[in-house]
Design a protein around this motif. Structure first.
Motif, PDB file in Angstrom:
ATOM      1  N   ARG A  83       0.848  -1.197   0.000  1.00  0.00           N
ATOM      2  CA  ARG A  83       0.000   0.000   0.000  1.00  0.00           C
ATOM      3  C   ARG A  83       0.875   1.235   0.000  1.00  0.00           C
ATOM      4  O   ARG A  83       2.081   1.158   0.155  1.00  0.00           O
ATOM      5  CB  ARG A  83      -0.954   0.008   1.185  1.00  0.00           C
ATOM      6  CG  ARG A  83      -0.340   0.116   2.555  1.00  0.00           C
ATOM      7  CD  ARG A  83      -1.409   0.331   3.622  1.00  0.00           C
ATOM      8  NE  ARG A  83      -2.200   1.535   3.342  1.00  0.00           N
ATOM      9  CZ  ARG A  83      -3.112   2.048   4.181  1.00  0.00           C
ATOM     10  NH1 ARG A  83      -3.375   1.448   5.316  1.00  0.00           N
ATOM     11  NH2 ARG A  83      -3.775   3.140   3.878  1.00  0.00           N
ATOM     12  N   SER A  84       0.257   2.402  -0.200  1.00  0.00           N
ATOM     13  CA  SER A  84       1.041   3.626  -0.082  1.00  0.00           C
ATOM     14  C   SER A  84       0.337   4.559   0.890  1.00  0.00           C
ATOM     15  O   SER A  84      -0.886   4.539   1.024  1.00  0.00           O
ATOM     16  CB  SER A  84       1.255   4.276  -1.432  1.00  0.00           C
ATOM     17  OG  SER A  84       0.036   4.723  -1.944  1.00  0.00           O
ATOM     18  N   TYR A  85       1.152   5.340   1.568  1.00  0.00           N
ATOM     19  CA  TYR A  85       0.652   6.308   2.545  1.00  0.00           C
ATOM     20  C   TYR A  85       1.048   7.706   2.085  1.00  0.00           C
ATOM     21  O   TYR A  85       2.171   7.902   1.613  1.00  0.00           O
ATOM     22  CB  TYR A  85       1.306   6.068   3.904  1.00  0.00           C
ATOM     23  CG  TYR A  85       0.963   4.753   4.558  1.00  0.00           C
ATOM     24  CD1 TYR A  85      -0.190   4.619   5.327  1.00  0.00           C
ATOM     25  CD2 TYR A  85       1.811   3.659   4.421  1.00  0.00           C
ATOM     26  CE1 TYR A  85      -0.490   3.410   5.942  1.00  0.00           C
ATOM     27  CE2 TYR A  85       1.510   2.444   5.036  1.00  0.00           C
ATOM     28  CZ  TYR A  85       0.351   2.325   5.791  1.00  0.00           C
ATOM     29  OH  TYR A  85       0.046   1.136   6.403  1.00  0.00           O
ATOM     30  N   PRO A  86       0.152   8.669   2.249  1.00  0.00           N
ATOM     31  CA  PRO A  86       0.556  10.042   1.930  1.00  0.00           C
ATOM     32  C   PRO A  86       1.562  10.543   2.966  1.00  0.00           C
ATOM     33  O   PRO A  86       1.414  10.271   4.161  1.00  0.00           O
ATOM     34  CB  PRO A  86      -0.758  10.831   2.008  1.00  0.00           C
ATOM     35  CG  PRO A  86      -1.678  10.001   2.837  1.00  0.00           C
ATOM     36  CD  PRO A  86      -1.247   8.573   2.697  1.00  0.00           C
ATOM     37  N   ILE A  87       2.587  11.241   2.496  1.00  0.00           N
ATOM     38  CA  ILE A  87       3.492  11.930   3.419  1.00  0.00           C
ATOM     39  C   ILE A  87       2.818  13.259   3.740  1.00  0.00           C
ATOM     40  O   ILE A  87       2.573  14.073   2.850  1.00  0.00           O
ATOM     41  CB  ILE A  87       4.879  12.145   2.767  1.00  0.00           C
ATOM     42  CG1 ILE A  87       5.541  10.788   2.462  1.00  0.00           C
ATOM     43  CG2 ILE A  87       5.762  12.993   3.677  1.00  0.00           C
ATOM     44  CD1 ILE A  87       6.808  10.885   1.604  1.00  0.00           C
ATOM     45  N   LEU A  88       2.472  13.477   5.002  1.00  0.00           N
ATOM     46  CA  LEU A  88       1.684  14.656   5.370  1.00  0.00           C
ATOM     47  C   LEU A  88       2.563  15.901   5.450  1.00  0.00           C
ATOM     48  O   LEU A  88       2.099  17.007   5.239  1.00  0.00           O
ATOM     49  CB  LEU A  88       0.979  14.431   6.709  1.00  0.00           C
ATOM     50  CG  LEU A  88       0.044  13.214   6.757  1.00  0.00           C
ATOM     51  CD1 LEU A  88      -0.686  13.156   8.081  1.00  0.00           C
ATOM     52  CD2 LEU A  88      -0.956  13.235   5.609  1.00  0.00           C
ATOM     53  N   ALA A  89       3.828  15.705   5.779  1.00  0.00           N
ATOM     54  CA  ALA A  89       4.748  16.845   5.823  1.00  0.00           C
ATOM     55  C   ALA A  89       6.166  16.346   5.649  1.00  0.00           C
ATOM     56  O   ALA A  89       6.536  15.309   6.199  1.00  0.00           O
ATOM     57  CB  ALA A  89       4.623  17.585   7.155  1.00  0.00           C
TER      58      ALA A  89
END
Length: 212
Positions: A65-71
């Protein structure tokens, strides 16, 4: 050591069941058992995505899966010194897990690696910086802030898989996409050309991400 081990165990007791349950479906989709024998975390700076790949034995890596990098502070280009706010670029391992991070849970990236230290020495840079984490929350200076739930997934998956079986690839852009290049305006040290070739070759073994 013993104290950290105890708190890691506490964190796994607290977050393990829900994180493993969240991840189980993604592993099932790829017909992989969890924990896998190896994982690779691919952090793409321009795309602001952290992808998780896994494999069992010598099989090919499959995208979990992929996760958004929030910052993530900074822009394209490697980290060169303490305080430059850059996210490193290169191929790393995970050095340790920190269950007491002020950003929820964190995985410590082994920046500077031997390559980074070698370049710094050649260029007379005495303080390449460090303390690069993949962590929770949504604030970052030179680290990858993933949000708390994603940090629980990554922390538990890393602990279950074993740190020695984790590779972290941090790239300025997704070099699997032939159209992607680092903006020409970016001031890059001359040695990044070789580093980017290496990252391009490394990324080839991972299936391309589906474009949204």
């Amino acid at each position: 050591g013993a104290l950290i081990a105890a708190t890691i165990a506490d964190s796994l007791a607290q977050y393990g069941p829900t994180a493993r349950e969240r991840l189980r479906l993604y592993f099932q989709k790829q017909n992989l058992t969890s924990p896998p024998s190896q994982i690779a975390l691919i952090g793409l700076k321009e795309e602001k995505i952290l992808e998780v790949y896994a494999r069992n034995g010598t099989n090919d890596f499959k995208r979990i899966r992929s996760y958004p990098i929030l910052a993530a502070s900074g822009g394209a280009g490697p980290k060169l010194r303490e305080g430059d706010r850059q996210v490193p670029e290169g191929i790393y391992g995970i050095e340790s897990l920190n269950p007491n991070s002020r950003f929820h849970l964190s995985l410590r990236v082994d920046y500077p690696n031997a390559f980074d230290r070698g370049q710094a020495a050649r260029e007379g840079r005495t303080n390449p910086g460090g303390d690069i984490m993949i962590h929770g929350s949504a604030v970052s200076v030179g680290c990858l802030a993933m949000g708390d739930e994603a940090s629980e997934d990554l922390f538990v998956l890393a602990a279950d898989t074993g740190l020695k079986d984790i590779t972290v690839i941090l790239a300025p852009v997704d070099f699997r996409d032939a159209h992607k290049t680092v903006p020409a305006s970016t001031k890059l040290p001359p040695w990044t050309a070789g580093l980017y070739e290496k990252l391009r070759a490394e990324l080839k073994q991972f299936p391309e991400r589906q474009k949204p």
